[in-house]
Every structure is written in C-alpha cells, then in structure tokens.
Design a protein around this motif. Structure first.
Motif, PDB file in Angstrom:
ATOM      1  N   SER A  98     -44.948  15.982  53.597  1.00 10.52           N
ATOM      2  CA  SER A  98     -44.506  14.822  54.376  1.00 10.52           C
ATOM      3  C   SER A  98     -44.766  13.525  53.627  1.00 10.52           C
ATOM      4  CB  SER A  98     -45.225  14.791  55.728  1.00 10.52           C
ATOM      5  OG  SER A  98     -44.921  15.911  56.506  1.00 10.52           O
ATOM      6  N   ALA A  99     -45.930  13.444  52.989  1.00  7.69           N
ATOM      7  CA  ALA A  99     -46.287  12.232  52.250  1.00  7.69           C
ATOM      8  C   ALA A  99     -45.342  11.977  51.086  1.00  7.69           C
ATOM      9  CB  ALA A  99     -47.724  12.338  51.742  1.00  7.69           C
ATOM     10  N   ALA A 100     -44.802  13.052  50.532  1.00  4.30           N
ATOM     11  CA  ALA A 100     -43.914  12.918  49.374  1.00  4.30           C
ATOM     12  C   ALA A 100     -42.439  12.897  49.752  1.00  4.30           C
ATOM     13  CB  ALA A 100     -44.164  14.075  48.397  1.00  4.30           C
ATOM     14  N   LEU A 107     -38.491  14.559  55.678  1.00  4.23           N
ATOM     15  CA  LEU A 107     -39.665  14.224  56.481  1.00  4.23           C
ATOM     16  C   LEU A 107     -39.657  14.943  57.832  1.00  4.23           C
ATOM     17  CD1 LEU A 107     -42.240  12.546  56.880  1.00  4.23           C
ATOM     18  CD2 LEU A 107     -40.798  10.673  57.719  1.00  4.23           C
ATOM     19  N   TRP A 168     -47.736   4.144  54.875  1.00  4.85           N
ATOM     20  CA  TRP A 168     -47.744   5.319  55.750  1.00  4.85           C
ATOM     21  C   TRP A 168     -47.882   6.628  54.981  1.00  4.85           C
ATOM     22  CZ3 TRP A 168     -43.814   8.977  55.389  1.00  4.85           C
ATOM     23  CH2 TRP A 168     -42.632   8.592  54.750  1.00  4.85           C
ATOM     24  N   ARG A 169     -47.441   6.657  53.734  1.00 10.61           N
ATOM     25  CA  ARG A 169     -47.572   7.885  52.951  1.00 10.61           C
ATOM     26  C   ARG A 169     -49.043   8.173  52.619  1.00 10.61           C
ATOM     27  NH1 ARG A 169     -42.459   9.479  51.217  1.00 10.61           N
ATOM     28  NH2 ARG A 169     -40.870   7.847  51.382  1.00 10.61           N
ATOM     29  N   THR A 170     -49.801   7.138  52.383  1.00  7.32           N
ATOM     30  CA  THR A 170     -51.233   7.315  52.113  1.00  7.32           C
ATOM     31  C   THR A 170     -51.943   7.860  53.344  1.00  7.32           C
ATOM     32  OG1 THR A 170     -51.161   5.461  50.549  1.00  7.32           O
ATOM     33  CG2 THR A 170     -53.330   6.147  51.339  1.00  7.32           C
TER      34      THR A 170
END
Length: 403
Positions: A98-100, A107, A168-170
C-alpha cells in the motif's frame, strides 16, 4: 461435531499475555483507519473525488469483514499461536505494498488485503475470553477490547503526526513495522494453547455459524444492534475528516496532524470498556445496554452543534465514543456467554454484521457529506440510533432472562 476445550488446560493468563493480546488487537484494528484522517490528502495526490477516497475505508472494512467470515472461525480449531503471527506477517506485506502503490487501482486492493489480515484482532478477543477465569471474563475481554479500541482511535493520532512529517505513505510503512513487531511478540511471548475444536472439516465449521445464528435469538438481536452501532461509528469518523479539513463550507481548516489529534477525544470510550465489562459480569447487562444506547442518542445533539463549535465537537466525540464502545462490549459480553466452545464462530457471526454496518456507514458518509454536509450526516446517525433504541426495547421485552 466434536469439541475439545483443552486449549485452557495448564495455561495461565498472565498480565503480560493480556497486554500482548491488547496490543495485537489494537495494532491490527488500527490498520483499518490509518488512512481515514488523510482521505483528503490521498484524494488530492491521486486525483480522486471525496466519495472515491472514502471507498478506501470501505475496502478495508470489506476486507476485514471477509477475514472475519472466512478466517476467524478457524480460531476454534487451529493453533492460534501460529495463526495470529501468520496473519500479522501478511499484514506487514500488505501495508508495505500500500505504501508503494503508484495509483488508486493498486492502493484499493492492497487496502482490502490489509483489512483481511486485520481480522487477527477478532481472533485474540475470543482467545482471551477462552483463557480467562469465568469470574473475570468480562474484565479481561474489556481490557483486550480497550486495546482494540485504543488502536482504532490512536491510529488516527499516529497517522496525523507521521503524515505531517513524512506523508501518508510513511504512515503505512510505520504501521507495517508495528505489525511485524507484534507478529514476533505473539509467537515468542504467548504460550502454546492448542486448538479449541477437533474433528471438524472447514465447511462444517462455516455451516455451524448459521446454526448458531438460528439457535440463539440473543445472537441475532445483538447482530442487528451491532450493525447500527458500527454504522454510526463509521459514519461519524469518516465524515469528520471532511468537516475538519474545511470541505463543503465547513468553518474548520485543520492540518493533518490536528485532524489526527481529534482521535484522542474518543480515548475515554476505550478506557471505559473494562468498566462496562465489570458491570456485565455482575449481571447488569440490560441496564448497561440501555444506558450506552441513551448515551449515543444524547451525543448527536452535541455532534450537530460541533459543526460550528470545536469545544462542542470535542465533548461530543467523548460522549459518542463512550456510548459506541459500551454498546460493542455489552454485545460481546452477551454473545460470549452463549456457548463457550464456539466463541470464535460467535465472534464471526456478530462481527460480520457489525462491519457490514461499518461499510454502510463509511459509504454513506462520503455521499451524505458531499450532498448535505455535516447536518445530513448527523441526521442519518440520529435516525439509526433511535431505531437501535426502539429495537433494543423490543428485544428486552421478549427475552425473559438477562441478555
């Protein structure tokens, strides 16, 4: 159907094990909500609408629902000490993907898988109930539920704080690391307990869930009440992001970090869960259920006022979450008393209905806020709560023994 309750033999439910259960439930349930206070940010970066962004919450809840329906029943006859760490490890992978994710198309399914693996939270709750002494069962389940509820609420705070610094990815990467740590902790710190059921095929286990629903009126009643309560909860906590971000002529224009901090307003509800559990242990199930539904009813007036007053909004969230979490624990205390040998399957039946309500609430939130703003959101929630109170009054009259 052959049932064996050997899982509790020789296993001491220490404070450390209860803590591990609570943290696991919290970290897993929190995975469903890390993106909730960041929906406006995700919508902007991926160039999607408010209603489309809200589908991420729905996807997580549908995944969670799928995990509860198909995986949680396995807790009645598989070794939970292996099953739970495996799910937590899978959660780590899904969060990393999801982060990538480069776009919404990637997503959305990754968030769905994260929801499936988050069902580990609903395995440790009946696990703790099975291992607890009968006279402390409500208190122990309440403690684990407090961990689960704090995970849901504090996930928003953590999300806002981390997103303010790294985006938000972090947030998703930090969540992935937390799930990996909990996977190791459960495997290392929780003793082997054995399986709770034997001699059953998987299709038979799933079929037995429908038998439980058919045989226990209390279960059916609590499923309906749980649906309405979770619909209200998801409605508020999805729509409030749009309110606080200043959308649809809202007077608020808060940052991601500040929006996340509003999750602290619901912590009182989580901390009140063990108290509700102790009252249930003492035989006040009906009175507790009536009181918590009345609490939610009162909170809607404050929530409506909170559309224009931040002080009223914070007070409303305190009252609202206390009531909703009280409803949840009251419902679970009632259903766990029905059949000690089938707690995972009772959990499945109840939680499927509960999170169907969550899906209905999150989908309604995006559409309602975009169509009529915060006032329409509160109107829908008030209607659902009144319906819940009326149904509970009808259920309580039909059942001669305490529910």
């Amino acid at each position: 159907m052959t049932i064996s309750l050997t899982e509790t033999a020789g296993v001491k439910l220490t404070r450390l094990v209860v803590l591990v259960f609570a943290l696991t439930a919290g970290s897993s349930a929190g995975c469903l909500y890390y993106l909730q206070p960041l929906l406006h940010t995700v919508a902007g970066e991926l160039d999607i609408s408010i209603a489309t962004a809200a589908l991420l919450v729905s996807a997580a809840q549908i995944g969670y629902l799928s995990g509860i329906a198909l995986l949680v029943p396995l807790g009645d006859f598989l070794e939970r000490r292996r099953m739970v760490p495996a799910l937590l490890l899978a959660s780590f992978v899904a969060l990393a993907v999801s982060a990538a994710a480069p776009n919404f198309a990637v997503l959305l399914p990754a968030v769905f898988v994260t929801g499936v693996t988050a069902s580990a939270a609903q395995i440790v709750v009946p696990w703790s109930s099975a291992l607890a002494d009968p006279e402390r069962r409500g208190e122990i389940v309440g403690t684990v539920m407090s961990g689960l509820l704090l995970g849901i609420l504090l996930s928003r705070v953590l999300s806002g704080a981390v997103a303010e610094v790294g985006g938000w990815r972090t947030v998703l990467l930090v969540a992935a690391g937390l799930q990996l740590a909990m996977s190791v902790s459960v495997y290392v710190l929780v003793p082997t307990t054995g399986s709770a059921a034997a001699g059953e095929r998987y299709p038979e286990v799933l079929a037995s869930i429908f038998a439980l629903i058919r045989n226990y009126p209390v279960l059916r009643q609590r499923m309906v009440l749980g649906f309405l309560a979770m619909a209200c909860f998801s409605l508020v906590w999805t729509a409030i992001v749009f309110l606080l971000a200043g959308m649809q002529a809202s007077p608020y224009h808060y940052s991601e970090f500040t929006i996340g901090l509003f999750g602290l307003a619901g912590v009182a509800g989580a901390l009140g869960a063990p108290v509700v559990g102790r009252l249930a242990d003492r035989g006040y199930q009906r009175a507790v259920t009536t009181a918590v539904w009345a609490t939610v009813l009162v909170s809607w007036a404050l929530l409506a006022w909170g559309g224009h007053s931040v002080v009223a909004l914070i007070a409303a969230l305190l009252v609202f979450d206390l009531g909703i979490q009280g409803i949840q624990l009251s419902n679970q205390s009632a259903i766990y008393a029905l059949d000690p040998a089938a707690r995972s399957r009772l959990t499945t039946a109840y939680m499927v209905s509960f999170f169907l309500g969550g899906v209905a609430g999150s989908v309604s939130a995006g559409v309602a806020y975009q169509s009529g703003g915060w006032s329409l959101v509160c109107g829908i929630g008030l209607t659902a709560t009144i319906l819940g109170l009326l149904l509970w009054a009808a259920f309580a009259r039909k059942v001669s023994s305490p529910a």
